[in-house]
Motif scaffolding. Structure first.
Motif, short mmCIF file in Angstrom:
data_model
loop_
_atom_site.label_atom_id
_atom_site.label_comp_id
_atom_site.label_asym_id
_atom_site.label_seq_id
_atom_site.Cartn_x
_atom_site.Cartn_y
_atom_site.Cartn_z
N THR A 177 11.15 18.43 11.23
CA THR A 177 10.71 19.59 10.45
C THR A 177 10.35 19.17 9.02
N PHE A 178 11.22 18.36 8.39
CA PHE A 178 10.98 17.86 7.04
C PHE A 178 10.89 18.99 6.03
N GLY A 179 11.79 19.96 6.15
CA GLY A 179 11.87 21.05 5.19
C GLY A 179 13.32 21.47 5.06
N GLY A 197 6.83 5.49 7.63
CA GLY A 197 6.03 6.72 7.64
C GLY A 197 6.28 7.47 8.92
N SER A 198 5.31 8.28 9.32
CA SER A 198 5.52 9.13 10.49
C SER A 198 5.32 8.33 11.78
N SER A 199 5.91 8.84 12.85
CA SER A 199 5.80 8.15 14.15
C SER A 199 4.35 8.10 14.64
N PRO A 200 3.56 9.18 14.52
CA PRO A 200 2.16 9.08 14.99
C PRO A 200 1.38 7.98 14.26
N THR A 201 1.58 7.85 12.95
CA THR A 201 0.87 6.78 12.23
C THR A 201 1.38 5.41 12.67
N ALA A 202 2.70 5.31 12.90
CA ALA A 202 3.27 4.02 13.35
C ALA A 202 2.61 3.56 14.65
N THR A 250 -7.06 2.41 3.69
CA THR A 250 -6.63 1.22 2.95
C THR A 250 -5.42 0.59 3.66
N GLY A 251 -4.52 1.45 4.17
CA GLY A 251 -3.39 0.94 4.96
C GLY A 251 -3.88 0.24 6.20
N ALA A 252 -4.87 0.85 6.88
CA ALA A 252 -5.41 0.25 8.10
C ALA A 252 -6.04 -1.11 7.77
N ALA A 253 -6.71 -1.19 6.62
CA ALA A 253 -7.33 -2.47 6.22
C ALA A 253 -6.26 -3.53 5.97
N LEU A 254 -5.14 -3.11 5.40
CA LEU A 254 -4.06 -4.08 5.14
C LEU A 254 -3.51 -4.63 6.46
N VAL A 255 -3.37 -3.75 7.44
CA VAL A 255 -2.85 -4.18 8.75
C VAL A 255 -3.78 -5.22 9.38
N GLU A 256 -5.09 -5.08 9.10
CA GLU A 256 -6.08 -5.96 9.72
C GLU A 256 -6.45 -7.14 8.83
N THR A 270 13.77 14.19 3.98
CA THR A 270 14.53 12.95 4.07
C THR A 270 14.49 12.51 5.53
N CYS A 271 14.06 11.25 5.75
CA CYS A 271 13.91 10.80 7.14
C CYS A 271 15.22 10.92 7.89
N ALA A 272 16.34 10.59 7.22
CA ALA A 272 17.65 10.67 7.88
C ALA A 272 18.42 11.89 7.38
N LYS A 282 0.88 -1.18 0.00
CA LYS A 282 0.00 0.00 0.00
C LYS A 282 0.92 1.23 0.00
N PRO A 283 1.07 1.86 -1.17
CA PRO A 283 1.93 3.05 -1.23
C PRO A 283 1.24 4.27 -0.64
N SER A 284 2.01 5.33 -0.45
CA SER A 284 1.41 6.60 -0.03
C SER A 284 0.39 7.04 -1.08
N GLU A 285 -0.65 7.70 -0.62
CA GLU A 285 -1.67 8.21 -1.55
C GLU A 285 -1.10 9.31 -2.45
N LEU A 286 0.10 9.80 -2.12
CA LEU A 286 0.72 10.82 -2.98
C LEU A 286 1.52 10.19 -4.12
P1 NAD Z 1 2.39 8.97 7.08
O1 NAD Z 1 2.58 8.39 8.43
O2 NAD Z 1 1.44 10.11 6.94
O3 NAD Z 1 1.88 7.86 6.05
C1 NAD Z 1 2.63 6.71 5.77
C2 NAD Z 1 1.73 5.66 5.15
O4 NAD Z 1 0.81 5.20 6.14
C3 NAD Z 1 0.88 6.15 3.98
O5 NAD Z 1 0.87 5.15 2.99
C4 NAD Z 1 -0.49 6.32 4.60
O6 NAD Z 1 -1.55 6.20 3.69
C5 NAD Z 1 -0.51 5.17 5.59
N1 NAD Z 1 -1.46 5.30 6.70
C6 NAD Z 1 -2.04 6.43 7.19
N2 NAD Z 1 -2.83 6.11 8.24
C7 NAD Z 1 -2.76 4.76 8.40
C8 NAD Z 1 -3.34 3.84 9.33
N3 NAD Z 1 -4.16 4.25 10.30
N4 NAD Z 1 -3.02 2.54 9.21
C9 NAD Z 1 -2.16 2.11 8.25
N5 NAD Z 1 -1.59 2.93 7.35
C10 NAD Z 1 -1.89 4.25 7.43
O7 NAD Z 1 3.85 9.36 6.56
P2 NAD Z 1 4.24 10.12 5.22
O8 NAD Z 1 3.89 11.57 5.40
O9 NAD Z 1 3.73 9.39 4.05
O10 NAD Z 1 5.83 9.95 5.21
C11 NAD Z 1 6.70 10.85 5.83
C12 NAD Z 1 7.24 10.25 7.10
O11 NAD Z 1 7.90 9.03 6.81
C13 NAD Z 1 8.29 11.13 7.77
O12 NAD Z 1 8.08 11.14 9.15
C14 NAD Z 1 9.58 10.43 7.43
O13 NAD Z 1 10.63 10.69 8.32
C15 NAD Z 1 9.17 9.01 7.45
N6 NAD Z 1 10.11 8.17 6.70
C16 NAD Z 1 10.88 7.29 7.40
C17 NAD Z 1 11.81 6.51 6.72
C18 NAD Z 1 12.68 5.52 7.46
O14 NAD Z 1 13.22 4.65 6.80
N7 NAD Z 1 12.84 5.61 8.77
C19 NAD Z 1 11.94 6.63 5.34
C20 NAD Z 1 11.14 7.54 4.66
C21 NAD Z 1 10.22 8.29 5.37
#
Ligand code: NAD
Length: 508
Positions: A380-382, A229-234, A213-219, A284-286, A178-182
Motif C-alpha cells: 500500500t505504501f501509505g 525499488g518496486s518489484s515490477p521495476t526489479a 537513465t537507470g535502464a542505461a546504467l544496467v546496460e 517504508t519498505c519494511a 542513479k538516484p530516484s528522479e524524485l
Molecule cells: P521504482 O521501482 O519506481 O524506481 C526505483 C528506481 O528505479 C528509480 O531510480 C527509477 O528511476 C529506476 N527505474 C525505473 N525504471 C527503470 C528501468 N527500466 N531500469 C532501471 N531503473 C529503472 O521504485 P520507487 O517508487 O522509487 O521506490 C519505492 C519502492 O521501493 C517501494 O516498492 C519500496 O518498498 C521499495 N523499497 C525497498 C527497499 C528495500 O530495501 N527492500 C527500500 C526502500 C524502498
C-alpha cells in the motif's frame, strides 16, 4: 548546458550533459521546484562507467586500510554537516526534519561499520584443507567486482542506497549511482562531499534522470547492479541484466506483518504499530501493513492503536507527525486499497475515504479486512494498517506467510521461546521481536527479502560479500602421500583411498 538552480550543491562528477533535457526535483509539500537536473543519456552513462572503471583500479589498490581512511573521512564530513543533508532530504521527500536527521544517523552508522569491518570479513584468511588435501595450504579472500551500478528509490533516499554504496565501496568497488528522479539532490549532496575529499578519482559518481537513465546504467557494462525499488521495476532490471549475465541484488517492496500474541505488552505493541504503520506516511519498505492480533486481545489492541493513531498530525511543518505522499500517483494506489477493502466489507476503525486528501493522508485503521482485498495482498505504501484476528502465533505465522512478499515482520509476545520459533517460521528476511524495524539499525545484520521482496543482501558481512567475488587459492606444501593427481596412479594408493572412503564415510 542544463544546470541545477543555486538552491542545491554544485555539480558532481557526473558527465557533462550534451543534450538539453532536464527534469525538476520538487518539494512534494508545496509543489515548488527545488532544482533542475540533467537527464543523462546512454552515452553519458557509459562514459561515467568508463571513468569509474579507471577509478576502481586506484580504489582497489588502496587496500582495506587505505579505503577505510577515506571512508572515515567521508563519514566525518557527512556527519559534521548533518543539518544541511537532512534539509535536502526533507525538501525532496517532504518528511519531517527529525525523520530526515534520523535517516542520516542510520546511514552514517552503516558507513562506519562497513568501513571498519571490510578487512575482517573480506581479507585473505586460511581455511582448513581437510584430510584428503592435507598437503595443501588453502586461502580464501574476497576481491572487488569493479564497478557497481546503484539504482535507488525516493522513500529513504539516503539510507537505502547507502546500504549498497557504503558496503560496495568498502569492498573496493567504484560506484555509479542513479538516484530516484524524485530525490536527485540527496545523491548529488553525498557525491559532492566525496568529490571534495577525493577530487581526482571518480570513485563515486551520480547520473541523474528518469527510468531510462537507470535502464542505461544496467546496460552500461557494470559488474553488478544494486537495485532498490518496486518489484515490477526489479523484474525489468533483472530481464535486462540477463542479457549480459550481470549479477543483481534486488531490494524490493514489502507487505510486512506484525503478530500480537495474547500475552503481549499491548501498550508497547500499539505504539510500535503506529510508528511502523504510519511513520514516514507509511512509505517504508519494511513498514507495518498487516497486523494479526490474538482474538482475546483484539479489541483492546485496536483501541490502543486508535488512540495513538488519532494523535498523529500529518502536514508540511517540520514538527508534523509525518509528511505528504512523496510520489503523487501513490495517492491513487492508497485510495484504491482503502476503497477496495471497504467495498469488500472491512470496518473503518479510524478514518476512511474522508482521510484521503492528497498530498496528505490521515491515518487509517481498517479492521477485519477480507484476505483477498488489495490492502492485504499488495504493497500500500501509505499510512494505512489492516488489523485482523489470529488464534495464536502459529495461526498468525500461517496468515502472515500468505503474502507473495517477504521482507520483514514483527512479533509481540513475552514468551521468548514462542517468539523465536515463530520468527524461524516466518517466510521473511528479517524479524523484530517486541519492536518494529529493529533490524534496520543493526549494521552487522543482513537486510533483504524473499519472494517479491527480492534477493541478495545489503548490510552486514553478507552485504560486504554481496559486492565481492570469492577467490579460492591452494598452495601445495609438499607432495601428497597418496598421489591421486597424476595419470600414473599406483594401485596401492587407490587401495588406500578406497579403504579411507569406506572407513570415513561408509559406516552409516
Ligand atoms: P521504482 O521501482 O519506481 O524506481 C526505483 C528506481 O528505479 C528509480 O531510480 C527509477 O528511476 C529506476 N527505474 C525505473 N525504471 C527503470 C528501468 N527500466 N531500469 C532501471 N531503473 C529503472 O521504485 P520507487 O517508487 O522509487 O521506490 C519505492 C519502492 O521501493 C517501494 O516498492 C519500496 O518498498 C521499495 N523499497 C525497498 C527497499 C528495500 O530495501 N527492500 C527500500 C526502500 C524502498
Amino acid at each position: 548546458m542544463p544546470q541545477r538552480t543555486d538552491k542545491t550543491p554544485s555539480v558532481t562528477e557526473a558527465p557533462a550533459p550534451t543534450s538539453a533535457a532536464t527534469f525538476a526535483s520538487l518539494d512534494p509539500r508545496t509543489g515548488a521546484v527545488l532544482a533542475e537536473y540533467p537527464v543523462h543519456d546512454a552515452e553519458q552513462v557509459a562514459a561515467a562507467v568508463a571513468r569509474a572503471r579507471e577509478a576502481a583500479v586506484w580504489w582497489a589498490d588502496l587496500g582495506f586500510d587505505g579505503r577505510r581512511k577515506w571512508l572515515q573521512k567521508w563519514k566525518t564530513a557527512i556527519a559534521a554537516d548533518v543539518r544541511s543533508l537532512a534539509a535536502v532530504i526533507a525538501a525532496e521527500t517532504g518528511k519531517p526534519s527529525d525523520d530526515a536527521l534520523l535517516e542520516v544517523m542510520l546511514a552514517v552508522e552503516h558507513l562506519d561499520w562497513a568501513s571498519k569491518n571490510a578487512a575482517k570479513v573480506l581479507g585473505r584468511r586460511k581455511v582448513p584443507s581437510g584430510l584428503v588435501s592435507a598437503n595443501q595450504e588453502s586461502t580464501l579472500q574476497y576481491q572487488p567486482l569493479g564497478v557497481v551500478g546503484v539504482i535507488g528509490p525516493w522513500n529513504y533516499p539516503l539510507y537505502t542506497p547507502m546500504g549498497s554504496i557504503s558496503y560496495a565501496l568498502a569492498a573496493g568497488n567504484a560506484i555509479v549511482f542513479k538516484p530516484s528522479e524524485l530525490t536527485p539532490g540527496v545523491a548529488t549532496w553525498i557525491a559532492d562531499k566525496w568529490n571534495a575529499l577525493v577530487p581526482n578519482q571518480p570513485v563515486l559518481q551520480v547520473v541523474t534522470g528518469l527510468g531510462a537513465t537507470g535502464a542505461a546504467l544496467v546496460e552500461a557494462g557494470v559488474d553488478k547492479v544494486a537495485f532498490t525499488g518496486s518489484s515490477p521495476t526489479a523484474k525489468k532490471v533483472m530481464a535486462a541484466c540477463a542479457k549480459t549475465l550481470t549479477p543483481l541484488v534486488a531490494e524490493c517492496g514489502g507487505k510486512d506483518a506484525m503478530l500480537v500474541a495474547a500475552d503481549a505488552d499491548l501498550d508497547a505493541a500499539a505504539e510500535f504499530a503506529a510508528f511502523g504503520g504510519m511513520g514516514n506516511a507509511g512509505q517504508t519498505c519494511a513498514g507495518v501493513e498487516r497486523i494479526f492480533v490474538a482474538d482475546q486481545v483484539y479489541d483492546a489492541f485496536v483501541d490502543k492503536l486508535t488512540e495513538h493513531a488519532s494523535r498523529l498530525r500529518p502536514g508540511g511543518a517540520p514538527d508534523a507527525s509525518y509528511g505528504p505522499m512523496t510520489l503523487e500517483r501513490q495517492n491513487d494506489v492508497v485510495r484504491g486499497h482503502v476503497e477496495d477493502a471497504l467495498d469488500k466489507g472491512a470496518r473503518a476503525v479510524l478514518g476512511g475515504r474522508e482521510s484521503l486528501h492528497a498530498p496528505y493522508i490521515d491515518p487509517v485503521i481498517l479492521g477485519d479486512v477480507p484476505e483477498d482485498s488489495t490492502a492485504m495482498t499488495e504493497e500500500t505504501f501509505g499510512p494505512i494498517v489492516a488489523v485482523n484476528r489470529m488464534r495464536d502465533l502459529e495461526d498468525g505465522v500461517e496468515k502472515a506467510n500468505r503474502s507473495s512478499y517477504g521482507l520483514g515482520a514483527s512479533i509481540f509476545t513475552k514468551n521468548k521461546a514462542q517468539a523465536v520459533a515463530a520468527a524461524e517460521k516466518l517466510n521473511t528476511g528479517m524479524v523484530s521481536i517486541n519492536s518494529v524495524l529493529g533490524f534496520a539499525g543493526v549494521p552487522s545484520l543482513p537486510f533483504g527479502g524473499v519472494g517479491e521482496s527480492g534477493f541478495g543482501r545489503i548490510h552486514g558481512a553478507d552485504g560486504l560479500r554481496e559486492f565481492s567475488r570469492p577467490k579460492a587459492v591452494t598452495r601445495q606444501k609438499f607432495a601428497a602421500p597418496l598421489n591421486l593427481l597424476t595419470m600414473q596412479r599406483r594401485a596401492r594408493d587407490m587401495k588406500i583411498s578406497a579403504w579411507m572412503l569406506r572407513t570415513r564415510h561408509g559406516r552409516g
